[in-house]
Design an enzyme around this catalytic site. Structure first.
Site, PDB file in Angstrom:
ATOM      1  N   ASP A  40       0.799  -1.220   0.000  1.00  0.00           N
ATOM      2  CA  ASP A  40       0.000   0.000   0.000  1.00  0.00           C
ATOM      3  C   ASP A  40       0.833   1.273   0.000  1.00  0.00           C
ATOM      4  O   ASP A  40       0.381   2.307  -0.452  1.00  0.00           O
ATOM      5  CB  ASP A  40      -0.995  -0.004   1.159  1.00  0.00           C
ATOM      6  CG  ASP A  40      -0.332  -0.329   2.468  1.00  0.00           C
ATOM      7  OD1 ASP A  40       0.752  -0.934   2.450  1.00  0.00           O
ATOM      8  OD2 ASP A  40      -0.887   0.017   3.520  1.00  0.00           O
ATOM      9  N   GLU A  62       9.774 -10.975  -1.646  1.00  0.00           N
ATOM     10  CA  GLU A  62      10.800  -9.933  -1.698  1.00  0.00           C
ATOM     11  C   GLU A  62      12.218 -10.480  -1.675  1.00  0.00           C
ATOM     12  O   GLU A  62      13.111  -9.883  -2.274  1.00  0.00           O
ATOM     13  CB  GLU A  62      10.606  -8.927  -0.553  1.00  0.00           C
ATOM     14  CG  GLU A  62       9.440  -7.984  -0.746  1.00  0.00           C
ATOM     15  CD  GLU A  62       8.135  -8.533  -0.193  1.00  0.00           C
ATOM     16  OE1 GLU A  62       8.111  -9.699   0.266  1.00  0.00           O
ATOM     17  OE2 GLU A  62       7.125  -7.796  -0.211  1.00  0.00           O
ATOM     18  N   HIS A 125       0.127   0.230  10.434  1.00  0.00           N
ATOM     19  CA  HIS A 125       0.560  -1.131  10.152  1.00  0.00           C
ATOM     20  C   HIS A 125       1.942  -1.099   9.480  1.00  0.00           C
ATOM     21  O   HIS A 125       2.362  -0.065   8.958  1.00  0.00           O
ATOM     22  CB  HIS A 125      -0.457  -1.835   9.260  1.00  0.00           C
ATOM     23  CG  HIS A 125      -0.695  -1.125   7.965  1.00  0.00           C
ATOM     24  ND1 HIS A 125      -1.473   0.010   7.870  1.00  0.00           N
ATOM     25  CD2 HIS A 125      -0.247  -1.375   6.721  1.00  0.00           C
ATOM     26  CE1 HIS A 125      -1.485   0.411   6.620  1.00  0.00           C
ATOM     27  NE2 HIS A 125      -0.762  -0.395   5.896  1.00  0.00           N
ATOM     28  N   HIS A 126       2.634  -2.237   9.490  1.00  0.00           N
ATOM     29  CA  HIS A 126       4.014  -2.366   8.999  1.00  0.00           C
ATOM     30  C   HIS A 126       4.997  -1.519   9.807  1.00  0.00           C
ATOM     31  O   HIS A 126       6.084  -1.194   9.328  1.00  0.00           O
ATOM     32  CB  HIS A 126       4.155  -2.000   7.510  1.00  0.00           C
ATOM     33  CG  HIS A 126       3.246  -2.736   6.585  1.00  0.00           C
ATOM     34  ND1 HIS A 126       2.622  -3.908   6.927  1.00  0.00           N
ATOM     35  CD2 HIS A 126       2.847  -2.463   5.310  1.00  0.00           C
ATOM     36  CE1 HIS A 126       1.887  -4.313   5.896  1.00  0.00           C
ATOM     37  NE2 HIS A 126       2.005  -3.451   4.923  1.00  0.00           N
ATOM     38  N   GLY A 385      27.225 -16.396   0.002  1.00  0.00           N
ATOM     39  CA  GLY A 385      26.846 -17.806   0.066  1.00  0.00           C
ATOM     40  C   GLY A 385      25.484 -18.096   0.664  1.00  0.00           C
ATOM     41  O   GLY A 385      25.339 -19.005   1.485  1.00  0.00           O
ATOM     42  N   ASP A 416      19.034 -29.705  -4.712  1.00  0.00           N
ATOM     43  CA  ASP A 416      17.631 -29.826  -4.302  1.00  0.00           C
ATOM     44  C   ASP A 416      17.341 -29.086  -2.996  1.00  0.00           C
ATOM     45  O   ASP A 416      16.290 -28.461  -2.839  1.00  0.00           O
ATOM     46  CB  ASP A 416      17.196 -31.294  -4.216  1.00  0.00           C
ATOM     47  CG  ASP A 416      18.158 -32.174  -3.419  1.00  0.00           C
ATOM     48  OD1 ASP A 416      19.133 -31.638  -2.831  1.00  0.00           O
ATOM     49  OD2 ASP A 416      17.935 -33.400  -3.379  1.00  0.00           O
ATOM     50  N   ASN A 443      20.084 -34.886  -4.798  1.00  0.00           N
ATOM     51  CA  ASN A 443      20.958 -35.798  -4.056  1.00  0.00           C
ATOM     52  C   ASN A 443      20.604 -35.804  -2.570  1.00  0.00           C
ATOM     53  O   ASN A 443      21.471 -35.927  -1.716  1.00  0.00           O
ATOM     54  CB  ASN A 443      22.441 -35.473  -4.300  1.00  0.00           C
ATOM     55  CG  ASN A 443      22.778 -34.039  -3.953  1.00  0.00           C
ATOM     56  OD1 ASN A 443      21.899 -33.273  -3.555  1.00  0.00           O
ATOM     57  ND2 ASN A 443      24.031 -33.668  -4.086  1.00  0.00           N
ATOM     58  N   GLY A 445      19.413 -33.622  -0.141  1.00  0.00           N
ATOM     59  CA  GLY A 445      19.633 -32.719   0.977  1.00  0.00           C
ATOM     60  C   GLY A 445      20.814 -31.794   0.846  1.00  0.00           C
ATOM     61  O   GLY A 445      21.313 -31.535  -0.240  1.00  0.00           O
ATOM     62  N   GLU A 449      26.685 -29.170   3.754  1.00  0.00           N
ATOM     63  CA  GLU A 449      26.645 -29.291   5.215  1.00  0.00           C
ATOM     64  C   GLU A 449      27.060 -30.688   5.651  1.00  0.00           C
ATOM     65  O   GLU A 449      27.777 -30.855   6.637  1.00  0.00           O
ATOM     66  CB  GLU A 449      25.247 -28.975   5.757  1.00  0.00           C
ATOM     67  CG  GLU A 449      24.559 -27.754   5.178  1.00  0.00           C
ATOM     68  CD  GLU A 449      25.222 -26.435   5.506  1.00  0.00           C
ATOM     69  OE1 GLU A 449      26.314 -26.425   6.077  1.00  0.00           O
ATOM     70  OE2 GLU A 449      24.647 -25.384   5.151  1.00  0.00           O
TER      71      GLU A 449
END
Lengths: 538, 538
Positions: A40, A62, A125-126, A385, A416, A443, A445, A449
């Protein structure tokens, strides 16, 4: 009797509305499509886009919009996005921070409450409900090279010109607060006839000559000189100088994946150590020769003079290694698509002038083993990253190519796990019918990590999706989009050599299955170093 | 010879690792599931979750995780999420800001680089590349009631206890930086036997009595007293007092959709004006009677005494209006599902103890016309109003109900435009097999924006999706999930009265088609006021 406002307007040459002025300036500096979401506090401004020749992208959220603006700017030179106060801009802030870290120029315009509401500290608001309308600007101040609050019609035209210039020259995001009651205020339209001066400031000649002499002294004396090209060469627009330097000196060249410095992901966890005593650094704000810094001497002028003055007879030319795509060397007798085999194979699939986007994780490291044809534009976010970045960036890059009327292919490699964060950006690719091929590496996941910590840990698993079906769900028709599943080397070879696949115009989505516990060698090395840095006790 | 670290550890009673201590404390204060994403700076900490009885949710992105943590806390009383430094935490920041604005207690734990890396200003990934490791903490400081950097093992146990207590009592987010090298440092485990003191500080009796006298004086004199209950009654845990006050006085009651104050969306764009001269405000930090403020006097104690001392014979009881679901009154002879008919109809479908989540926009305003059965928990984000919030919040709310072993239904009403921002959270709902019914109101875009500005504008359009098919794409099986399309009043009546639909245990997804240019009356009124505030020139 005219009011003060009327008197002010009457004194202006060819008065135009603030929104019109801002958007005309964006168009002049190269923006054609604007990312963002309606809210708005920005709706009235959005009405002005078409009249300035700008297209509204209509992003799905966003953060994706910020990633897309990032990709757009990396290809088109600059980009713009519009969000709404608080909720919209904060959703984008991680994307803007990434652009700041990686020197990408994004003009972020935030539609905000009217100056009257702000002065009265209204409970709108916001807002945080505390009457403070500067909280979000202060946050953005940390990750923008300029913050402009367009609160005073007398200053707005100057503010806009200055801010856009800073964005371009410093190649970093800027933040513009546009209150609802300023959108239609009048500013001087006659200024628009003079484009914003975007030329780089020149170095002081004496200082520049001094640095050039020092550079040449050490360059001529170097035993095994090589040129190392990093991303700032693109961001700060010295590619012509870099190409001329290489052409003139014939020195061997190494191109790093990114960024201005040696970050840990940029150097496989600091595995490539270069002694400061052996390096000459050219930057957009200064130069460094060994331990001597030369602030205020920028690389463009220095490079130009080094090219002119280098004495080729004094250079020690040591031949660099020849890089090729090692496809046959990595065939292992199985039908499984391994990381070792895949990335060189990609090198043969790529064509001149392709835009290649790689996601943080497997793809960013794998692509090190891919030799590109000439003219390939490679996008990655190595320092910041943020996983999920590449899906948005791919959309922005493809849109930029379209806006430049280049019939380029934009090709994305994404895992993925990362894909799930920003999957709905595929919807925007379909909506604008962009020429994009997505390889979604399935693959199971978060592979990067796993290699750092928790190879079998449940927290590195992801939900099982039918990835390619998203194309249909997001409105992709059989006519304009294609879906593929690839599980073996032969299937991949067939696909990558298929002429229809290579020349397709719309979206193509490839589910590409690879083993869960396989990773490119550079990733394995970096992950090990990363885990060690995290665990270090002194 | 023992090192300093060993000596310190030897002096601790029942030493435990920092991560174990933190997670045990989270469990003690009511957390059972932890939202977030893995990242290299938090991986080792995640290993400790199961041993403290905590379940890892495995969110699809950080903003969704924050929204989900918000929903979880609104139902369970408190929640926790874990992200990684920079990229992860910034993606979540809009969700945390919303929780701050709306007084929702979330413990946000950020895995960050080791204290050694921070001290050395290392050029690591997920940093801005400028060696400043406090930028993100500073941003979070604006939207957290406490920031704790766990850098010193001697202080960590105290910091954790203090921070969790602040989170609970002030009912707002807290931010905890957990460096990788602190995760396994030892702290005193014996402290865990004494729960953190979460009791509210008592008011000073004289001051409290003074305020009670003033309140009673004006309450007894009021000509037409009504009780207005806002969301802080829930957030600051005074619902028993509120219920007793209503029961004792029999005064008419009006419940606002949210928040501590009168925000514009909470009052239909300030359409309900109450003169300060006629109000008595009870807050978690102070009370206000007419223009007199009483800082430091909190509502809980005051309310308790008002209930004890109110003289019912002096109260002017004016009967309030009786609210009912006006279904028949809004039948218009057409088969089209109108907003006017739909929301009262929902009132008949709801059952005792349902959890109802409504999205900013159509749903948040429509639900004003829905009369709830007893015990319904209603979640909305009226002040912050970030579109997409409800999909995450719904997941968190349903998970909280599951964690509390309540077999409650969680029902979400969300518009198609908002749904697109956070759609992949449906994947998490499926992954955890939560009892959720989603009504996705398909009306071609951002309806609330259309009513503020740009009814026909392209920027208020959205991409056309096959919404319900996302359930299958995200891994929903026919056994555990159901998909529906509803286009007429009769179809909706059939569905809402179907016993299987009402008692289903897994995810149900309803595509609900309503006209593009229709909106609840409260939204039309608020949008008009909002457009006027935006355009106001003085």
């Amino acid at each position: 009797m005219a009011s003060t406002a009327d008197l002010r307007t009457e004194g202006l040459q060819e008065p135009v509305d603030v929104a019109k002025y801002l958007f005309d300036r964006l168009h002049q500096i190269g923006v054609r499509s604007v990312h963002g979401l309606p809210g708005d506090y920005n709706l009235v401004a959005l009405d002005y886009l078409p009249d300035s020749g700008l297209t509204w992208v209509g992003s799905v959220n966003e953060l994706n919009a910020a990633y897309a603006a990032d990709g757009y700017a990396r290809v088109k030179g600059i980009s713009a996005m519009i969000t709404t106060f608080g909720v919209g801009e904060l959703s984008a802030i991680n994307g803007i921070a990434g652009a700041y870290a990686e020197h990408v120029p994004i003009v972020h315009i935030v539609g905000c409450p009217s100056t009257i509401s702000q002065r009265n500290g209204m409970l709108l608001h916001h807002t945080l409900g505390n009457g403070d309308f500067n909280v979000f600007a202060n946050m953005n101040n940390q990750i923008s090279c300029e913050v402009a609050k367009l609160n005073n019609p007398y200053e707005i035209a100057n503010q806009i010109d200055h801010t856009l210039r800073e964005c371009f020259l410093r190649s970093r995001p800027v933040y513009i607060m546009l209150p609802t009651d300023m959108v239609q205020k009048k500013v001087e339209g006659a200024r628009l006839k003079t484009p914003i001066n975007l030329s780089d400031p020149k170095n002081e000649p004496d200082r520049e000559d001094y640095v050039v002499d020092v550079v040449l002294k050490y360059l001529h004396a170097a035993k095994n000189p090589i040129i190392l090209v990093d991303a700032c060469a693109i961001r700060h627009r010295v590619l012509p100088e870099v190409h001329d330097l290489i052409e003139t000196t014939k020195l061997p060249v190494f191109v790093t994946p990114m960024g201005k410095g040696a970050s840990d992901f940029n150097t496989a966890g600091f595995s490539y150590r270069t002694s400061q005593l052996n390096t000459i650094d050219f930057h957009s704000t200064h130069c460094v020769v060994r331990y001597s810094e030369y602030p205020g001497v920028t690389m463009k002028g220095v490079l130009r003079k080094v090219i002119e003055r280098v004495d080729k007879s004094q250079l020690n030319l040591v031949k660099g290694p020849v890089v090729k795509n090692e496809i046959d060397e990595n065939i292992d007798g199985s039908s499984t698509i391994t990381q070792a085999w895949f990335w060189p194979r990609v090198g043969d699939y790529l064509r001149e002038d392709d835009i290649v986007v790689t996601e943080t994780g497997t793809a960013n490291f794998g692509i090190w083993d891919t030799k590109f044809p000439k003219g390939v534009t490679a996008l990655s976010q190595v320092l910041w990253g943020s996983i999920g970045w590449s899906v948005g960036a791919c959309q922005g890059a493809a849109l930029a190519a379209k806006d430049e009327k280049h019939d380029k292919r934009t090709i994305l490699f994404v895992g993925d796990g990362s894909f799930q964060l920003t999957a709905q950006e595929v919807s925007t690719i379909i909506r604008h019918n962009l020429r994009v091929t997505i390889f979604c590496i399935c693959n199971d996941g978060y592979t990067i990590e796993r290699f750092i910590h928790g190879m079998e840990a449940e927290y590195n698993d992801i939900a099982q999706w039918q990835f390619k079906e998203l194309v249909t769900v997001f409105g992709g028709s059989d006519k304009h989009t294609k879906k593929f599943v690839v599980r073996t080397k032969d299937q991949l070879n067939d696909l990558l050599t298929n002429e229809a696949f290579n020349s397709a115009q719309g979206l193509q989505f490839v589910e590409l299955y690879m083993p869960k516990e396989d990773a490119p060698r550079a990733l394995v090395m970096t992950a090990k170093a990363s885990a060690e840095t995290n665990a270090r006790l002194e």
